[in-house]
Design a protein around this motif. Sequence first.
Motif, mmCIF file in Angstrom:
data_model
loop_
_atom_site.group_PDB
_atom_site.id
_atom_site.type_symbol
_atom_site.label_atom_id
_atom_site.label_comp_id
_atom_site.label_asym_id
_atom_site.label_seq_id
_atom_site.Cartn_x
_atom_site.Cartn_y
_atom_site.Cartn_z
ATOM 1 N N GLY A 92 7.777 43.808 44.914
ATOM 2 C CA GLY A 92 7.344 42.442 45.190
ATOM 3 C C GLY A 92 8.190 41.410 44.483
ATOM 4 O O GLY A 92 8.506 40.352 45.045
ATOM 5 N N VAL A 93 8.557 41.684 43.237
ATOM 6 C CA VAL A 93 9.435 40.772 42.493
ATOM 7 C C VAL A 93 10.776 40.630 43.197
ATOM 8 O O VAL A 93 11.344 39.529 43.291
ATOM 9 N N GLU A 94 11.291 41.738 43.697
ATOM 10 C CA GLU A 94 12.556 41.692 44.433
ATOM 11 C C GLU A 94 12.433 40.809 45.673
ATOM 12 O O GLU A 94 13.295 39.955 45.943
ATOM 13 N N ALA A 95 11.361 40.999 46.443
ATOM 14 C CA ALA A 95 11.181 40.224 47.678
ATOM 15 C C ALA A 95 10.979 38.742 47.376
ATOM 16 O O ALA A 95 11.571 37.874 48.036
ATOM 17 N N PHE A 96 10.140 38.431 46.377
ATOM 18 C CA PHE A 96 9.903 37.035 46.005
ATOM 19 C C PHE A 96 11.198 36.375 45.544
ATOM 20 O O PHE A 96 11.509 35.243 45.931
ATOM 21 N N SER A 97 11.971 37.093 44.738
ATOM 22 C CA SER A 97 13.219 36.534 44.212
ATOM 23 C C SER A 97 14.241 36.309 45.321
ATOM 24 O O SER A 97 14.975 35.303 45.307
ATOM 25 N N ASP A 98 14.314 37.226 46.289
ATOM 26 C CA ASP A 98 15.245 37.052 47.405
ATOM 27 C C ASP A 98 14.911 35.805 48.217
ATOM 28 O O ASP A 98 15.803 35.012 48.565
ATOM 29 N N SER A 99 13.642 35.618 48.532
ATOM 30 C CA SER A 99 13.256 34.439 49.316
ATOM 31 C C SER A 99 13.483 33.158 48.510
ATOM 32 O O SER A 99 13.943 32.138 49.047
ATOM 33 N N LEU A 100 13.181 33.215 47.212
ATOM 34 C CA LEU A 100 13.360 32.044 46.350
ATOM 35 C C LEU A 100 14.834 31.666 46.249
ATOM 36 O O LEU A 100 15.189 30.474 46.299
ATOM 37 N N ARG A 101 15.696 32.669 46.138
ATOM 38 C CA ARG A 101 17.137 32.397 46.021
ATOM 39 C C ARG A 101 17.657 31.659 47.254
ATOM 40 O O ARG A 101 18.437 30.704 47.143
ATOM 41 N N ARG A 102 17.213 32.095 48.422
ATOM 42 C CA ARG A 102 17.677 31.466 49.662
ATOM 43 C C ARG A 102 17.118 30.054 49.827
ATOM 44 O O ARG A 102 17.805 29.156 50.315
ATOM 45 N N GLU A 103 15.871 29.864 49.415
ATOM 46 C CA GLU A 103 15.254 28.544 49.538
ATOM 47 C C GLU A 103 15.852 27.519 48.589
ATOM 48 O O GLU A 103 15.987 26.329 48.932
ATOM 49 N N LEU A 104 16.228 27.961 47.386
ATOM 50 C CA LEU A 104 16.670 27.024 46.358
ATOM 51 C C LEU A 104 18.178 26.824 46.311
ATOM 52 O O LEU A 104 18.667 25.934 45.621
ATOM 53 N N ARG A 105 18.900 27.630 47.054
ATOM 54 C CA ARG A 105 20.359 27.491 47.058
ATOM 55 C C ARG A 105 20.812 26.088 47.450
ATOM 56 O O ARG A 105 21.735 25.546 46.816
ATOM 57 N N PRO A 106 20.210 25.449 48.462
ATOM 58 C CA PRO A 106 20.652 24.090 48.803
ATOM 59 C C PRO A 106 20.428 23.067 47.694
ATOM 60 O O PRO A 106 21.075 22.022 47.670
ATOM 61 N N PHE A 107 19.518 23.381 46.754
ATOM 62 C CA PHE A 107 19.262 22.468 45.633
ATOM 63 C C PHE A 107 20.177 22.753 44.441
ATOM 64 O O PHE A 107 20.077 22.082 43.412
ATOM 65 N N GLY A 108 21.039 23.768 44.554
ATOM 66 C CA GLY A 108 21.925 24.098 43.453
ATOM 67 C C GLY A 108 21.284 24.991 42.400
ATOM 68 O O GLY A 108 21.830 25.140 41.304
ATOM 69 N N VAL A 109 20.131 25.568 42.713
ATOM 70 C CA VAL A 109 19.446 26.468 41.774
ATOM 71 C C VAL A 109 19.861 27.907 42.056
ATOM 72 O O VAL A 109 19.848 28.343 43.212
ATOM 73 N N GLN A 110 20.205 28.641 41.020
ATOM 74 C CA GLN A 110 20.604 30.042 41.138
ATOM 75 C C GLN A 110 19.441 30.936 40.735
ATOM 76 O O GLN A 110 18.795 30.690 39.711
ATOM 77 N N VAL A 111 19.187 31.967 41.516
ATOM 78 C CA VAL A 111 18.120 32.937 41.210
ATOM 79 C C VAL A 111 18.747 34.320 41.085
ATOM 80 O O VAL A 111 19.449 34.776 41.992
ATOM 81 N N SER A 112 18.507 34.976 39.954
ATOM 82 C CA SER A 112 19.059 36.303 39.699
ATOM 83 C C SER A 112 17.942 37.301 39.426
ATOM 84 O O SER A 112 16.891 36.953 38.897
ATOM 85 N N ILE A 113 18.193 38.558 39.792
ATOM 86 C CA ILE A 113 17.270 39.655 39.555
ATOM 87 C C ILE A 113 17.936 40.643 38.610
ATOM 88 O O ILE A 113 19.084 41.034 38.823
ATOM 89 N N ILE A 114 17.213 41.043 37.574
ATOM 90 C CA ILE A 114 17.706 42.079 36.668
ATOM 91 C C ILE A 114 16.908 43.349 36.944
ATOM 92 O O ILE A 114 15.678 43.330 37.003
ATOM 93 N N GLU A 115 17.626 44.455 37.112
ATOM 94 C CA GLU A 115 17.015 45.737 37.475
ATOM 95 C C GLU A 115 17.298 46.764 36.377
ATOM 96 O O GLU A 115 18.207 47.583 36.501
ATOM 97 N N PRO A 116 16.516 46.742 35.296
ATOM 98 C CA PRO A 116 16.752 47.712 34.230
ATOM 99 C C PRO A 116 16.322 49.119 34.648
ATOM 100 O O PRO A 116 15.416 49.306 35.455
ATOM 101 N N GLY A 117 16.989 50.079 34.050
ATOM 102 C CA GLY A 117 16.528 51.465 34.141
ATOM 103 C C GLY A 117 15.568 51.728 33.003
ATOM 104 O O GLY A 117 14.783 50.868 32.618
ATOM 105 N N GLY A 118 15.639 52.924 32.432
ATOM 106 C CA GLY A 118 14.743 53.272 31.339
ATOM 107 C C GLY A 118 15.291 52.836 29.994
ATOM 108 O O GLY A 118 16.419 53.183 29.633
ATOM 109 N N PHE A 119 14.493 52.087 29.240
ATOM 110 C CA PHE A 119 14.851 51.681 27.889
ATOM 111 C C PHE A 119 13.693 52.011 26.960
ATOM 112 O O PHE A 119 12.538 51.982 27.363
#
Length: 228
Positions: A92-119
């Motif tokens: 869900g975080v991945e999907a929300f972040s993808d849609s947010l990135r596309r929506e906010l790109r015209p405003f100059g806002v960058q959205v990034s997703i971090i995908e950690p493994g096991g720590f």
Amino acid sequence: MGWGTAPAHPIPSPGLWGLVNNAGIAIPTAPNEWLTKEDFVKVLNVNLVGLVEVTLSLLPLVRRARGRVVNVASVMGRVSCFGGGYCISKYGVEAFSDSLRRELRPFGVQVSIIEPGGFQTAIIDPAPLVEGFARLWERLPAEAQAAYGRHYVDKYAKTTTLLHRLSSSRLSHVTDAMTHALLYRCPRSRYAAGWDARLIFLPLSYCPAWLSDTILGLLLPIPASGVP
């Protein structure tokens, strides 16, 4: 940090330059059949709904500053390896972040997703995970206990302990990705952090379902009444 682009040196402006969403819980984790709706909701409320709520409340400030949003998902948002709300929430975080990135790109806002493994953090500490798993086992109906078998709990405990030992202790892999996403001129849409994320789970996410199911099946206990 190894990504090779210059810092952005943002010009101060009214608003909020950076938002990092990093809250998360994993318990309860168990086969889906062992869980109730409330077990799923407990995890989803923190990992997904809480992230959405915080982001929406601060989004006007980030948009005004033409800033950055960094959402910590998980490599389990690419490959669902176990039951419960954790993997679902990270998808869900991945999907929300993808849609947010596309929506906010015209405003100059960058959205990034971090995908950690096991720590080696508290979220994968074997003791509470195994204790929670055992409690869920005890509340199962007798028919379900017979179907899975007590050995299922023991194998889960051994696998959890092994995975914790193989996990990385270098949290700088994650914090370096956060720094790059917040401060560098050309942040990436996704950052994989950790050797297992890069070498195992990301490649696995591109495999055919039959292959990934077979490989992950090697880590899972076999139920007492399951097919060997």
